[in-house]
Design an enzyme around this catalytic site. Structure first.
Site, short mmCIF file in Angstrom:
data_model
loop_
_atom_site.label_atom_id
_atom_site.label_comp_id
_atom_site.label_asym_id
_atom_site.label_seq_id
_atom_site.Cartn_x
_atom_site.Cartn_y
_atom_site.Cartn_z
N PRO A 25 0.81 -1.23 0.00
CA PRO A 25 0.00 0.00 0.00
C PRO A 25 0.84 1.28 0.00
CG PRO A 25 -0.97 -1.61 1.47
CD PRO A 25 0.33 -2.19 1.01
N GLY A 26 2.00 1.24 0.67
CA GLY A 26 2.84 2.44 0.73
C GLY A 26 4.08 2.37 -0.12
N PHE B 60 -2.56 -5.46 -4.50
CA PHE B 60 -2.55 -5.52 -5.97
C PHE B 60 -1.87 -6.80 -6.45
CE2 PHE B 60 -2.37 -0.58 -6.19
CZ PHE B 60 -3.74 -0.50 -6.06
N GLY C 73 -17.54 5.91 -33.58
CA GLY C 73 -18.57 6.76 -32.98
C GLY C 73 -19.22 6.05 -31.80
N GLY C 74 -20.52 6.26 -31.64
CA GLY C 74 -21.23 5.70 -30.49
C GLY C 74 -21.14 4.19 -30.40
N GLU D 93 4.00 -3.13 -13.89
CA GLU D 93 5.35 -3.43 -14.39
C GLU D 93 6.16 -2.15 -14.61
OE1 GLU D 93 6.68 -6.25 -14.33
OE2 GLU D 93 4.89 -7.47 -14.02
#
Length: 387
Positions: A128-129, A156, A343-344, A367
């Site tokens: 975490p750190g 992670f 597009g959409g 990585e």
């Protein structure tokens, strides 16, 4: 350097692509919509990958792998990279090369079962750190007689939920350097179920649905000396020796996805009509296609050159960082432009483009972030000038 493919390389490319299209593509929609990769599906595809000779193909021939040189291995990785990440990584597993650093006993216990598809490994460095700054890790292992006591947290950690064991990097002391004290790091094998080793669910990730991460917690976890991978205090040396090409692996899988996205964009531009003509006739679209193709070619050449140098023993950290940086950023650009051309419809999950676009984001982080890659490249340039 010869840019042409040998007959064997072309066969590997064709075989891998056919497997990806036949065995992986049909299951992408399920994994994307559920966010889950069923173990029965994993075992089904895994058996087919083993039969096809594609499983653990990154490993040397003398331990049961395909014995591919780096150039050929990355061509194989590029083809696998076209598919959903969870599908290709879990079902067509490539055990970590760091397992090759183990003793004969460790190889029997960990390496060979992974090659046979009986076990999965996971690699635990990030905290975490302490992300990019591995020397800043706080998780530690302290000697207690002939044993080590592990305490701390890793997060992670990819696919740790299905892994049978973790390769965990822990601080085991400090050393004095001209730039101040630095942590000494040692790598350990830790089997799932070891007292003091707990795993809990990680975070929901916008990228690579079905490919999980987890938090690993160590509370007075006792390990014997035989659990050390490599030598005590030499964890970085083990990592640098055996994990050097992982950046090239990331680059190669990104190239596969970018090529797939570009293929969709070219097909759509050649078929879609607006204002009485194919949209590929408009410069606003045709120039996008040209830029996408050019940038993709540049990324592929950087990656293949680094792979060639790796096999020659002349590759530098900068070579691999350039390949990883360029390929990950090109994937982001190509995915974005492919959606723009559609597009959409590009944002609908009828097509894989929105997934490729989402999945591209994590590639510039894991990585080694893009900033770290730029630091490595510039550092090598400046050191040549004595700076």
């Amino acid at each position: 350097m010869d840019f042409g493919l040998s007959e064997e390389q072309q066969m590997i490319v064709d075989t891998t692509r056919a497997f990806v299209e036949r065995e992986l593509y049909p299951h992408e929609a399920e994994v994307e919509r559920t966010g889950h990769l069923r173990m029965e599906l994993v075992r089904e595809i895994q058996a087919k990958a083993i039969e096809a000779g594609l499983y653990a193909a990154n490993m040397p021939e003398d331990v049961g792998g395909a014995g591919l040189d780096t150039q050929t291995w990355l061509l194989y990785e590029k083809e696998l990279g076209r598919a959903n990440y969870a599908l290709h990584w879990t079902c067509v597993a490539r055990p970590s090369n760091i397992l090759l650093a183990g003793t004969p006993e460790q190889r029997e216990r960990y390496l060979f079962p992974c090659i046979r598809g009986e076990k999965w490994d996971c690699l635990a460095m990030t905290e975490p750190g302490a992300g990019s700054d591995l020397r800043g890790m706080k998780a530690s292992a302290k000697a207690d007689g002939d044993d080590f006591i592990l305490n701390g947290t890793k997060h992670f950690i990819s696919h740790a939920d299905i892994a049978d064991f973790a390769i965990v990097f822990m601080a085991t002391g400090e050393e004095q350097t001209p730039r101040g004290p630095k942590k000494r790091i040692t790598a350990f094998f830790v089997d799932k179920g070891t007292p003091g080793f707990d795993l809990r669910d990680g975070y929901r990730n916008v990228s690579h649905r079905g490919y999980t991460n987890a938090v690993l917690e160590f509370n007075d976890c006792r390990l014997p000396q035989s659990a050390v991978l490599g030598e005590v205090h030499k964890g970085f040396e083990v990592a640098n020796t055996w994990l050097g090409a992982t950046r090239l692996q990331v680059a190669a899988t990104c190239l596969g996805r970018a090529e797939r996205a570009l293929g969709y964009a070219v097909d759509y531009a050649a078929e879609r009509e607006q204002f009485g003509q194919k949209i590929g006739k408009f410069q606003g679209v045709s120039f996008k296609l040209a830029d996408m193709a050019m940038e993709l070619k540049a990324a592929e050449l950087l990656t293949r050159e680094a792979a060639w140098k790796f096999d020659q023993g002349t590759v530098t950290e900068s070579d691999m960082s350039m390949a990883k940086l360029k390929a990950t950023e090109v994937l982001a650009m190509v995915a974005d432009e492919a959606i723009q051309i559609h597009g959409g419809m590009g944002l609908m999950d009828d097509l894989p483009l929105e997934r490729i676009w989402r999945d591209a984001r994590v590639e510039r982080i894991w990585e080694g972030t893009s900033e770290i890659q730029r630091h490595i490249i510039s550092r090598e340039m400046l050191r040549a000038r004595g700076a």
